[in-house]
Write an enzyme that holds these catalytic residues in place. Structure first.
Site, mmCIF file in Angstrom:
data_model
loop_
_atom_site.group_PDB
_atom_site.id
_atom_site.type_symbol
_atom_site.label_atom_id
_atom_site.label_comp_id
_atom_site.label_asym_id
_atom_site.label_seq_id
_atom_site.Cartn_x
_atom_site.Cartn_y
_atom_site.Cartn_z
ATOM 1 N N HIS A 22 0.834 -1.202 0.000
ATOM 2 C CA HIS A 22 0.000 0.000 0.000
ATOM 3 C C HIS A 22 0.870 1.253 0.000
ATOM 4 O O HIS A 22 0.676 2.159 -0.835
ATOM 5 C CB HIS A 22 -0.916 -0.009 1.224
ATOM 6 C CG HIS A 22 -1.820 1.179 1.301
ATOM 7 N ND1 HIS A 22 -3.089 1.185 0.781
ATOM 8 C CD2 HIS A 22 -1.635 2.429 1.838
ATOM 9 C CE1 HIS A 22 -3.644 2.363 0.979
ATOM 10 N NE2 HIS A 22 -2.786 3.136 1.627
ATOM 11 N N GLU A 23 1.813 1.301 0.912
ATOM 12 C CA GLU A 23 2.671 2.484 1.016
ATOM 13 C C GLU A 23 3.614 2.600 -0.181
ATOM 14 O O GLU A 23 3.961 3.705 -0.591
ATOM 15 C CB GLU A 23 3.464 2.450 2.323
ATOM 16 C CG GLU A 23 2.609 2.440 3.583
ATOM 17 C CD GLU A 23 1.639 3.620 3.651
ATOM 18 O OE1 GLU A 23 1.921 4.680 3.045
ATOM 19 O OE2 GLU A 23 0.593 3.475 4.306
ATOM 20 N N HIS A 26 1.940 4.660 -2.889
ATOM 21 C CA HIS A 26 2.121 6.103 -2.686
ATOM 22 C C HIS A 26 3.542 6.525 -3.041
ATOM 23 O O HIS A 26 3.753 7.527 -3.733
ATOM 24 C CB HIS A 26 1.851 6.468 -1.219
ATOM 25 C CG HIS A 26 0.443 6.242 -0.769
ATOM 26 N ND1 HIS A 26 -0.658 6.690 -1.458
ATOM 27 C CD2 HIS A 26 -0.055 5.615 0.343
ATOM 28 C CE1 HIS A 26 -1.766 6.371 -0.811
ATOM 29 N NE2 HIS A 26 -1.420 5.703 0.285
#
Length: 451
Positions: A22-23, A26
């Site tokens: 997920h990170e 980003h």
């Protein structure tokens, strides 16, 4: 104690993988948009490991493994020198900021596709969803589901195994009816509509299909012995393969389950068995063995019963090639996304109880159980959680990615961002709602495991 440590370790690995991807979504898009990334962290709190790369980004693992974050250069927080202002997050266009924030949930969906692709490439050992008995007076009986029929589709979801049946039924919770397509033992396909307007389902004690009165097909287990294990209590008492057990302590046996129940309850005791051996009836005394089970000490004999042969193709390996596995992985990811959105909608409308929300304890148990069942089952669980994490992060709550995306959408429509005062109020409301949901989920866990 071992189970607890296994669940904790499985939980840490599962959450670590989900948060890392997920990170990374980003992080990767931010770098492509020219934003300077200060910190890439898996976990919160004091770092237990960290390293500063040549580009100045600090990569770290936090002490609390309940999330993560990517900290980018931002003029609203940092004192940014003039020569680096173009590298800050807030200096990017609304489209770039939208892409950076949306990349996290998208990374979770991509992870789910990749995980399911790998799972289908390896192959999933499974059994066909063949209906066993149908409970009289049940919802399934009223819809005229026939024992021996194979479930082909539930609520538009292809049902190649019982897990898919479960997904289809879960997506229909709160609806008035669900359509089930079956193939009868004669090869005829038919669709039955189940009236679920009064469906009472307790996920704590029931499976979805069990609550509808559908029992999983299981081959008949006979009371005749196929094998007697060496040095077992049965072998020491003189039991042999092909012995047919007729009675236990003078009670006639109608099924193997009856004998199993009696043996489990009599650990360390002597039980009198009446058997048939080569046409002759004999009495044999057996001292039941003892071993540790999930519910304490249970009795055992050390025998294997004869069973009815399985239908051809009942057990199969659900496997695709490289291209087929990718297509199947993408299709199942989409199904999971649709079901997750439907379940959130039904939570908001009250069609699904908040008692169904799972907290970290339930997730840890699920991770441990799936990992213990085998690698492919862990992959399936990982994909489910990854999709759920992506969907939840898209909720329009200001502390989540979806809240930021909502702000950017308003900024694009207005031509300017909302005032900091309005955003601050929204963040406070969003935080309160998120913490309320966390409180409910954790409370459910406590009730589930403590009482």
């Amino acid at each position: 104690m071992f189970d607890f440590l296994w669940y904790v370790a499985s939980f840490a690995v599962t959450l670590g993988i989900l948060v890392a991807f997920h990170e990374f979504g980003h992080f990767w898009v931010a770098r492509r948009c020219g934003v300077k990334v200060l910190t890439y962290s898996i976990g919160f709190g004091r770092p237990i490991w960290s390293r500063v790369a040549k580009d100045g980004t600090c990569y770290q693992v936090g002490l609390i493994p309940l999330g993560g974050y990517v900290r980018m250069l931002d003029e609203r927080i940092d004192d940014v020198p003039e020569e680096e202002k173009h590298l800050s997050f807030n200096a990017q266009s609304v489209y770039q900021r939208f892409a950076i924030v949306a990349a996290g949930p998208i990374a979770n969906f991509i992870l789910a596709v990749a995980v399911l692709w790998l799972m289908f490439a390896i192959g999933v050992p499974t059994v066909k969803p063949v209906v066993g008995d149908v409970q009289p007076g049940s919802i399934a009986a009223e819809a005229d589901l026939k024992p021996g029929s194979e479930i082909i589709e539930v609520a538009g979801i292809q049902a190649y195994d019982w897990q898919q049946v479960q997904l289809g039924l879960m997506s229909s919770i709160g609806d008035s009816y669900v359509d089930v397509t079956l193939e009868t033992p004669t090869g005829e396909q038919q669709t039955r509509r189940l009236d679920i307007s009064d469906w009472q389902f307790d996920p704590e004690t029931q499976s979805t299909f069990g609550s509808l009165g559908i029992e999983v097909y299981r081959p008949t287990v006979y009371t005749e012995l196929a094998e007697v294990m060496d040095d077992s209590p049965a072998a020491q008492a003189g039991l042999q393969a092909n012995d047919k057990i007729l009675q236990a302590n003078g009670e006639s046996l109608e099924s193997w389950q009856q004998l199993t129940d009696k043996i489990r309850e009599r650990a360390g005791q002597t039980i009198e068995l009446t058997i048939s051996r080569q046409g002759q009836t004999e009495q044999i005394s057996v001292r039941v063995g003892e071993r540790e089970g999930a519910e304490g000490v249970i009795g055992y004999l050390g025998v294997v019963p004869k069973t009815e042969p399985l239908p051809e193709g009942y057990v199969f390996n659900h496997q695709y090639g490289i291209v087929g596995g990718l297509i199947q992985g993408a299709e199942q990811t989409w199904d999971l996304m649709v079901i997750s959105v439907q379940m959130i909608g039904k939570l908001l409308t009250g069609d699904v109880s908040v008692k169904n929300l799972a907290g970290p304890l339930s997730i840890a148990e699920g991770a441990g159980v799936s990992a213990g069942n085998g690698f492919v089952y862990f992959l399936s669980f990982l994909a489910l959680l990854s999709v759920n994490l992506g969907i939840i992060n898209l909720l329009p709550l200001p502390v989540l990615d979806g809240g930021h995306l909502a702000f950017f959408a308003v900024e694009w429509a207005r031509g300017k961002p909302l005032s900091e005062k309005v955003q601050d109020v929204c963040y406070r409301i969003g935080a309160a709602l998120v913490f309320a949901l966390m409180f409910v989920a954790i409370s459910n866990d406590i009730i589930r495991y403590a009482f």
